[in-house]
Design a protein around this motif. Structure first.
Motif, PDB file in Angstrom:
ATOM      1  N   SER A 198      63.016   7.815  44.447  1.00 26.03           N
ATOM      2  CA  SER A 198      62.875   9.167  45.753  1.00 26.03           C
ATOM      3  C   SER A 198      61.460   8.329  46.440  1.00 26.03           C
ATOM      4  CB  SER A 198      62.033  10.330  45.417  1.00 26.03           C
ATOM      5  OG  SER A 198      63.141  10.761  45.281  1.00 26.03           O
ATOM      6  N   ASN A 200      60.552   7.747  50.756  1.00 25.33           N
ATOM      7  CA  ASN A 200      59.853   8.382  51.841  1.00 25.33           C
ATOM      8  C   ASN A 200      60.469   9.921  51.784  1.00 25.33           C
ATOM      9  OD1 ASN A 200      57.966   6.611  52.397  1.00 25.33           O
ATOM     10  ND2 ASN A 200      59.984   5.056  52.760  1.00 25.33           N
ATOM     11  N   GLY A 201      60.838  10.424  50.801  1.00 24.73           N
ATOM     12  CA  GLY A 201      62.038  11.575  50.837  1.00 24.73           C
ATOM     13  C   GLY A 201      63.471  11.375  50.828  1.00 24.73           C
ATOM     14  N   GLN A 202      63.803  10.622  50.520  1.00 25.90           N
ATOM     15  CA  GLN A 202      65.467  10.684  50.712  1.00 25.90           C
ATOM     16  C   GLN A 202      65.852   9.277  49.485  1.00 25.90           C
ATOM     17  OE1 GLN A 202      67.621   8.159  53.693  1.00 25.90           O
ATOM     18  NE2 GLN A 202      65.517   7.905  54.820  1.00 25.90           N
ATOM     19  N   SER A 203      66.762   9.749  48.558  1.00 19.19           N
ATOM     20  CA  SER A 203      67.176   9.368  47.196  1.00 19.19           C
ATOM     21  C   SER A 203      68.167   8.225  46.915  1.00 19.19           C
ATOM     22  CB  SER A 203      67.699  10.151  46.627  1.00 19.19           C
ATOM     23  OG  SER A 203      68.149  10.306  45.066  1.00 19.19           O
ATOM     24  N   THR A 253      58.533  -0.051  51.222  1.00 21.89           N
ATOM     25  CA  THR A 253      58.602   0.133  52.740  1.00 21.89           C
ATOM     26  C   THR A 253      59.356  -0.044  53.800  1.00 21.89           C
ATOM     27  OG1 THR A 253      56.570  -1.141  53.150  1.00 21.89           O
ATOM     28  CG2 THR A 253      55.705   0.665  52.294  1.00 21.89           C
TER      29      THR A 253
END
Length: 257
Positions: A198, A200-203, A253
């Motif tokens: 996970s 930044n809110g994504q998998s 990032t």
């Protein structure tokens, strides 16, 4: 504590390496950025940043890594580290490696020039060092030699991404040599299967791997974990290691525009 934290990060972030069963992957020019997080209990704070770049130079690749602590930490411990590596495109064998460290007035520069003769790898390692502000810079030379695949601390990062994880079994491992400015070590890489990461809110689906360093038969670091994306870019998404107090993580990032 701060010194151990940042040195642990640089140790874990660039400790990828390779097997002798790498797939023929042609990496593209890229610039990747990372946040370095320190976590202990309820504390979870950005403590540093890193930028990794790769350039295609015809017959070879040239890579660089620049890392620094976050502004809030400058007054506690000023640190700037830069690494450069030149490696062959065929096999990702290291040609030249440079490590430069500026830490609270201290200075260190390691320069390694590699040679390969069949399965034998050698390197002349020259270290330039200033132990305290105002002191003269001294130098020392060390000759390193190893049998079997050998990498430096930066070329290893890119070689790892060519491994054929899809055809590796869970628990399968490989061991290679890794040279730094003052020593040679063995690096054991173990494939642990697939996991989702996970960010930044994504998998994201990822290959999960563990690393262990040994020197003269004795483990010289705690096991370190890494997660690499399963897509064609094979981007290292997350690296995690333990400190005497807390953990340090490098989190991807995104590419630098």
């Amino acid at each position: 504590m701060k010194h151990k934290f940042f040195k642990a990060f640089f140790g874990l972030f660039i400790i990828a390496s390779a097997a002798n069963a790498a797939t023929p992957v042609a990496l593209e020019d890229e610039t990747l950025t990372y946040d370095v997080m320190y976590k202990w209990g309820f504390i979870n704070k950005v403590a540093g940043y890193a930028t990794m770049s790769l350039q295609n130079e015809g017959d070879c690749y040239k890579a660089s890594l620049y890392a620094e602590n976050a502004p809030w930490a400058n007054s506690i411990y000023m640190l700037r580290d830069t690494l450069y590596s030149t490696m062959t495109k065929d096999g990702f064998f290291p040609i030249n490696y440079v490590y430069i460290a500026h830490e609270n007035g201290k200075y260190k520069k390691d320069v390694l020039n590699f040679q390969r003769d069949g399965n034998t790898f050698t390197a002349e390692a020259v270290r330039y060092k200033r132990s305290a502000p105002g002191e003269p810079i001294t130098s020392s030379t060390l000759d390193l030699e190893a049998q079997g695949m050998t990498v430096d601390m930066l070329s290893s990062f890119f070689y790892l991404r060519t491994l054929d994880f899809d055809n590796m079994s869970k628990g399968q491992g490989v061991t290679v040599n890794i040279f730094s400015g003052s020593k040679k070590e063995k690096l054991r890489i173990t494939y642990m299967g697939r996991q989702n990461v996970s960010l930044n809110g994504q998998s994201y689906p990822a290959y999960y791997i563990n690393f262990t360093f040994t020197r003269r038969g004795v483990e010289s670091s705690e096991p370190i974990s890494g997660w690499i994306s399963t897509d064609g870019q094979r981007i290292p998404l997350k690296v995690e290691g333990s400190l005497p107090v807390g953990k340090v993580r490098a989190l991807y990032t995104g590419p630098n525009p």
